[in-house]
Design a protein around this motif. Structure first.
Motif, PDB file in Angstrom:
ATOM      1  N   LEU A 131       0.829  -1.211   0.000  1.00 32.26           N
ATOM      2  CA  LEU A 131       0.000   0.000   0.000  1.00 32.26           C
ATOM      3  C   LEU A 131       0.863   1.261   0.000  1.00 32.26           C
ATOM      4  CD1 LEU A 131      -2.830  -1.005   2.499  1.00 32.26           C
ATOM      5  CD2 LEU A 131      -3.031  -0.683   0.019  1.00 32.26           C
ATOM      6  N   LEU A 132       2.005   1.208   0.690  1.00 31.97           N
ATOM      7  CA  LEU A 132       2.914   2.356   0.669  1.00 31.97           C
ATOM      8  C   LEU A 132       3.469   2.587  -0.727  1.00 31.97           C
ATOM      9  CD1 LEU A 132       4.445   4.551   2.231  1.00 31.97           C
ATOM     10  CD2 LEU A 132       6.220   2.838   2.710  1.00 31.97           C
ATOM     11  N   VAL A 133       3.860   1.508  -1.398  1.00 33.88           N
ATOM     12  CA  VAL A 133       4.350   1.624  -2.779  1.00 33.88           C
ATOM     13  C   VAL A 133       3.236   2.101  -3.700  1.00 33.88           C
ATOM     14  CG1 VAL A 133       5.306   0.321  -4.728  1.00 33.88           C
ATOM     15  CG2 VAL A 133       6.118  -0.130  -2.409  1.00 33.88           C
ATOM     16  N   PHE A 134       2.021   1.609  -3.454  1.00 32.65           N
ATOM     17  CA  PHE A 134       0.873   2.019  -4.259  1.00 32.65           C
ATOM     18  C   PHE A 134       0.585   3.508  -4.074  1.00 32.65           C
ATOM     19  CE2 PHE A 134      -3.748   2.705  -4.520  1.00 32.65           C
ATOM     20  CZ  PHE A 134      -3.980   2.315  -5.824  1.00 32.65           C
ATOM     21  N   ALA A 135       0.695   4.009  -2.841  1.00 34.47           N
ATOM     22  CA  ALA A 135       0.419   5.423  -2.581  1.00 34.47           C
ATOM     23  C   ALA A 135       1.492   6.334  -3.167  1.00 34.47           C
ATOM     24  CB  ALA A 135       0.297   5.662  -1.072  1.00 34.47           C
ATOM     25  N   LEU A 136       2.746   5.881  -3.138  1.00 30.20           N
ATOM     26  CA  LEU A 136       3.841   6.704  -3.657  1.00 30.20           C
ATOM     27  C   LEU A 136       3.971   6.616  -5.167  1.00 30.20           C
ATOM     28  CD1 LEU A 136       6.592   5.983  -0.960  1.00 30.20           C
ATOM     29  CD2 LEU A 136       5.095   7.988  -1.136  1.00 30.20           C
ATOM     30  N   GLY A 137       3.525   5.510  -5.744  1.00 31.03           N
ATOM     31  CA  GLY A 137       3.672   5.314  -7.183  1.00 31.03           C
ATOM     32  C   GLY A 137       2.392   5.630  -7.934  1.00 31.03           C
ATOM     33  N   SER A 138       2.217   4.917  -9.041  1.00 30.97           N
ATOM     34  CA  SER A 138       1.021   5.122  -9.863  1.00 30.97           C
ATOM     35  C   SER A 138      -0.157   4.408  -9.219  1.00 30.97           C
ATOM     36  CB  SER A 138       1.251   4.560 -11.275  1.00 30.97           C
ATOM     37  OG  SER A 138       1.557   3.183 -11.208  1.00 30.97           O
ATOM     38  N   ARG A 139      -1.202   5.170  -8.919  1.00 35.87           N
ATOM     39  CA  ARG A 139      -2.386   4.608  -8.259  1.00 35.87           C
ATOM     40  C   ARG A 139      -3.283   3.945  -9.297  1.00 35.87           C
ATOM     41  NH1 ARG A 139      -1.215   9.502  -6.082  1.00 35.87           N
ATOM     42  NH2 ARG A 139      -0.750   9.581  -3.842  1.00 35.87           N
ATOM     43  N   ASN A 140      -2.890   2.746  -9.690  1.00 35.16           N
ATOM     44  CA  ASN A 140      -3.613   2.007 -10.713  1.00 35.16           C
ATOM     45  C   ASN A 140      -4.385   0.871 -10.054  1.00 35.16           C
ATOM     46  OD1 ASN A 140      -4.558   0.840 -13.005  1.00 35.16           O
ATOM     47  ND2 ASN A 140      -2.556   0.555 -13.966  1.00 35.16           N
ATOM     48  N   VAL A 141      -5.615   0.656 -10.503  1.00 37.92           N
ATOM     49  CA  VAL A 141      -6.446  -0.399  -9.930  1.00 37.92           C
ATOM     50  C   VAL A 141      -5.810  -1.768 -10.171  1.00 37.92           C
ATOM     51  CG1 VAL A 141      -8.728  -1.464  -9.956  1.00 37.92           C
ATOM     52  CG2 VAL A 141      -8.493   1.010 -10.239  1.00 37.92           C
ATOM     53  N   GLN A 142      -5.144  -1.917 -11.294  1.00 36.56           N
ATOM     54  CA  GLN A 142      -4.495  -3.193 -11.600  1.00 36.56           C
ATOM     55  C   GLN A 142      -3.410  -3.516 -10.573  1.00 36.56           C
ATOM     56  OE1 GLN A 142      -2.757  -3.343 -15.487  1.00 36.56           O
ATOM     57  NE2 GLN A 142      -2.085  -5.466 -15.290  1.00 36.56           N
ATOM     58  N   ASN A 143      -2.624  -2.515 -10.163  1.00 39.92           N
ATOM     59  CA  ASN A 143      -1.597  -2.735  -9.141  1.00 39.92           C
ATOM     60  C   ASN A 143      -2.214  -3.136  -7.810  1.00 39.92           C
ATOM     61  OD1 ASN A 143       0.372  -2.025 -10.995  1.00 39.92           O
ATOM     62  ND2 ASN A 143       0.372   0.129 -10.384  1.00 39.92           N
ATOM     63  N   LEU A 144      -3.370  -2.581  -7.494  1.00 44.69           N
ATOM     64  CA  LEU A 144      -4.045  -2.947  -6.252  1.00 44.69           C
ATOM     65  C   LEU A 144      -4.531  -4.394  -6.296  1.00 44.69           C
ATOM     66  CD1 LEU A 144      -4.933  -1.805  -3.524  1.00 44.69           C
ATOM     67  CD2 LEU A 144      -7.103  -1.149  -4.590  1.00 44.69           C
ATOM     68  N   LEU A 145      -5.037  -4.826  -7.435  1.00 47.47           N
ATOM     69  CA  LEU A 145      -5.457  -6.218  -7.578  1.00 47.47           C
ATOM     70  C   LEU A 145      -4.267  -7.163  -7.490  1.00 47.47           C
ATOM     71  CD1 LEU A 145      -8.092  -5.862 -10.466  1.00 47.47           C
ATOM     72  CD2 LEU A 145      -8.533  -6.205  -8.022  1.00 47.47           C
ATOM     73  N   ILE A 146      -3.141  -6.767  -8.076  1.00 49.07           N
ATOM     74  CA  ILE A 146      -1.924  -7.584  -7.983  1.00 49.07           C
ATOM     75  C   ILE A 146      -1.463  -7.684  -6.533  1.00 49.07           C
ATOM     76  CG2 ILE A 146       0.514  -7.661  -8.621  1.00 49.07           C
ATOM     77  CD1 ILE A 146      -0.284  -6.406 -11.300  1.00 49.07           C
ATOM     78  N   LEU A 147      -1.596  -6.586  -5.782  1.00 47.86           N
ATOM     79  CA  LEU A 147      -1.217  -6.596  -4.375  1.00 47.86           C
ATOM     80  C   LEU A 147      -2.091  -7.570  -3.581  1.00 47.86           C
ATOM     81  CD1 LEU A 147       0.323  -5.515  -1.918  1.00 47.86           C
ATOM     82  CD2 LEU A 147      -1.324  -3.619  -1.834  1.00 47.86           C
ATOM     83  N   LEU A 148      -3.385  -7.553  -3.825  1.00 55.25           N
ATOM     84  CA  LEU A 148      -4.284  -8.494  -3.150  1.00 55.25           C
ATOM     85  C   LEU A 148      -3.929  -9.939  -3.475  1.00 55.25           C
ATOM     86  CD1 LEU A 148      -7.714  -6.669  -3.636  1.00 55.25           C
ATOM     87  CD2 LEU A 148      -6.350  -6.807  -1.548  1.00 55.25           C
ATOM     88  N   MET A 149      -3.580 -10.188  -4.725  1.00 51.96           N
ATOM     89  CA  MET A 149      -3.177 -11.532  -5.120  1.00 51.96           C
ATOM     90  C   MET A 149      -1.866 -11.932  -4.433  1.00 51.96           C
ATOM     91  SD  MET A 149      -2.418 -12.956  -8.969  1.00 51.96           S
ATOM     92  CE  MET A 149      -3.923 -12.186  -9.576  1.00 51.96           C
ATOM     93  N   GLU A 150      -0.936 -10.986  -4.343  1.00 51.90           N
ATOM     94  CA  GLU A 150       0.347 -11.270  -3.703  1.00 51.90           C
ATOM     95  C   GLU A 150       0.170 -11.581  -2.222  1.00 51.90           C
ATOM     96  OE1 GLU A 150       4.826  -9.275  -3.442  1.00 51.90           O
ATOM     97  OE2 GLU A 150       3.099  -8.074  -4.047  1.00 51.90           O
ATOM     98  N   VAL A 151      -0.705 -10.844  -1.545  1.00 57.96           N
ATOM     99  CA  VAL A 151      -0.978 -11.100  -0.122  1.00 57.96           C
ATOM    100  C   VAL A 151      -1.548 -12.504   0.066  1.00 57.96           C
ATOM    101  CG1 VAL A 151      -2.426 -10.421   1.827  1.00 57.96           C
ATOM    102  CG2 VAL A 151      -1.260  -8.677   0.486  1.00 57.96           C
ATOM    103  N   ALA A 152      -2.485 -12.895  -0.771  1.00 57.34           N
ATOM    104  CA  ALA A 152      -3.093 -14.221  -0.648  1.00 57.34           C
ATOM    105  C   ALA A 152      -2.076 -15.328  -0.909  1.00 57.34           C
ATOM    106  CB  ALA A 152      -4.271 -14.335  -1.622  1.00 57.34           C
ATOM    107  N   VAL A 153      -1.248 -15.157  -1.963  1.00 58.94           N
ATOM    108  CA  VAL A 153      -0.270 -16.194  -2.308  1.00 58.94           C
ATOM    109  C   VAL A 153       0.765 -16.355  -1.200  1.00 58.94           C
ATOM    110  CG1 VAL A 153       1.601 -16.751  -3.906  1.00 58.94           C
ATOM    111  CG2 VAL A 153      -0.587 -15.972  -4.798  1.00 58.94           C
ATOM    112  N   ILE A 154       1.293 -15.252  -0.681  1.00 57.02           N
ATOM    113  CA  ILE A 154       2.318 -15.333   0.370  1.00 57.02           C
ATOM    114  C   ILE A 154       1.742 -15.943   1.636  1.00 57.02           C
ATOM    115  CG2 ILE A 154       3.707 -13.906   1.934  1.00 57.02           C
ATOM    116  CD1 ILE A 154       4.472 -12.191  -0.372  1.00 57.02           C
ATOM    117  N   SER A 155       0.496 -15.631   1.956  1.00 60.97           N
ATOM    118  CA  SER A 155      -0.131 -16.218   3.142  1.00 60.97           C
ATOM    119  C   SER A 155      -0.240 -17.733   3.014  1.00 60.97           C
ATOM    120  CB  SER A 155      -1.512 -15.598   3.353  1.00 60.97           C
ATOM    121  OG  SER A 155      -2.171 -16.197   4.435  1.00 60.97           O
TER     122      SER A 155
END
Length: 351
Positions: A131-155
């Motif tokens: 979320l910090l990278v998302f706030a500092l970088g390009s606020r793209n919905v696709q990046n947010l979806l990738i972040l949600l996927m990354e959280v689920a996979v790592i968990s």
């Protein structure tokens, strides 16, 4: 004299604080150094061409002291820097530091880690950093979806690695019988992630990941049988197809059937190697598009015939550990063996 003694006294206090940490260094074995290198390779395993979740998951699941954690962090950062990706190294370091801070807040004085809590802490660290990278970088919905996927996979991967490395959770052992199979599945995921980590290392006419996949598959099916060989072959084919996504079905089928047939003939090392080679050559001759070369088929078989078999005792210990047997049971078995050996020696001496 008093003024000159103050720096010495401060240095003595500083060293006294370091003594407990220095004592932990004595507990580090050669396998711990190999585990740190293993984590560095896992950190380069990429899925969906976007995420590198395996290094952080292995770090969070591995039971180690401060020195081992520091070496593992250094190996993960070094792996990203060697591959020419400093931003990923910075991101992974931030996730690990945040994970350690959150773990201290959650556990405090309680040293016993919980599988579910550990996975949740890792997910929180990944989500906060993302979320910090998302706030500092390009606020793209696709990046947010990738972040949600990354959280689920790592968990999920952290939970699998924790079961494999630390054993089953006692609270779920009686309720959920599939946890034993999850331990084996975590072992297979580690192997697949390792193949993804070395997939970029190539030599003229030879792919290192395919050579290692063939040798590892043959050595494991030599002891674990056809069922495990089919599962391991499917995971190996899935990992090897990362470089050639269009070859996904063919590689999964080739390695799954090769592992199954070599496991069926596990009693004979030569027969197991011959069946592995024959199945792959059969696919090469009959299939239209097979992304395998003859060196990728022949070299693993030759190395398998030259390398000595894994010690059965080590594999038996792995099976018992994944099966969830208590450490006290293993200690009592060792005591019984020692006592029986002593009694046998005494009886021979008396005779």
């Amino acid at each position: 004299m008093k003024s000159t003694s103050l720096p010495g006294r401060g240095m003595a206090l500083f060293l006294r604080k370091l003594i407990p940490s220095a004592e932990q260094f004595k507990t580090i074995a050669a396998t711990d150094f190999l585990s740190c290198l293993f984590a560095g390779v896992l950190s380069q395993g990429t899925i969906f061409s976007l995420m590198k979740p395996f290094g952080l998951a292995f770090y969070a699941a591995f039971p180690g002291n401060v020195f081992i954690n520091a070496m593992m962090l250094a190996a993960i950062i070094a792996g990203s820097l060697i591959s020419g990706d400093p931003m990923t190294a910075l991101k992974q370091a931030a996730m690990i530091f945040l994970f350690e801070w959150l773990k201290k807040l959650v556990y405090k004085n309680n040293k016993e880690t919980d599988l579910i809590k550990n996975a949740c802490i890792v997910s929180a660290a990944v989500a906060a950093t993302g979320l910090l990278v998302f706030a500092l970088g390009s606020r793209n919905v696709q990046n947010l979806l990738i972040l949600l996927m990354e959280v689920a996979v790592i968990s999920i991967v952290t939970s699998l690695f924790s079961i494999t490395l630390q054993g089953q959770d006692p609270s779920f052992r009686d309720k959920y019988i599939g946890q034993k199979n999850m331990g084996y599945f975590g072992l297979l995921v580690m192997g697949g992630a390792f193949l993804l980590g070395v997939s970029g290392i190539r030599f003229p006419g030879v792919s290192l990941d395919r050579i290692m996949a063939g040798v590892g598959l043959l050595m494991l099916t030599r002891h674990f049988g056809p069922g495990f060989g089919a599962c391991a072959g499917a995971v190996a084919g899935l990992s090897l197809s990362a470089a050639y996504p269009e070859s996904l079905p063919s590689l999964i089928g080739i390695y799954a059937i090769s592992g199954m047939t070599s496991g069926m003939l596990q009693k004979s090392k030569f027969a197991s190697a011959a069946s592995f080679l024959m199945v792959q050559i059969l696919f090469l001759v009959t299939a239209k598009e097979v992304y395998l070369a003859l060196p990728d088929m022949i070299l693993p078989v030759l190395l398998f015939l030259l390398i000595p078999d894994l010690r059965a005792g080590k594999l038996y210990a792995i099976r018992r550990f994944i099966a969830g047997e208590a450490a006290e049971t293993r200690k009592m078995d060792k005591v019984r063996r020692k006592v029986s050996e002593r009694l046998e020696n005494m009886s021979i001496a008396l005779c």
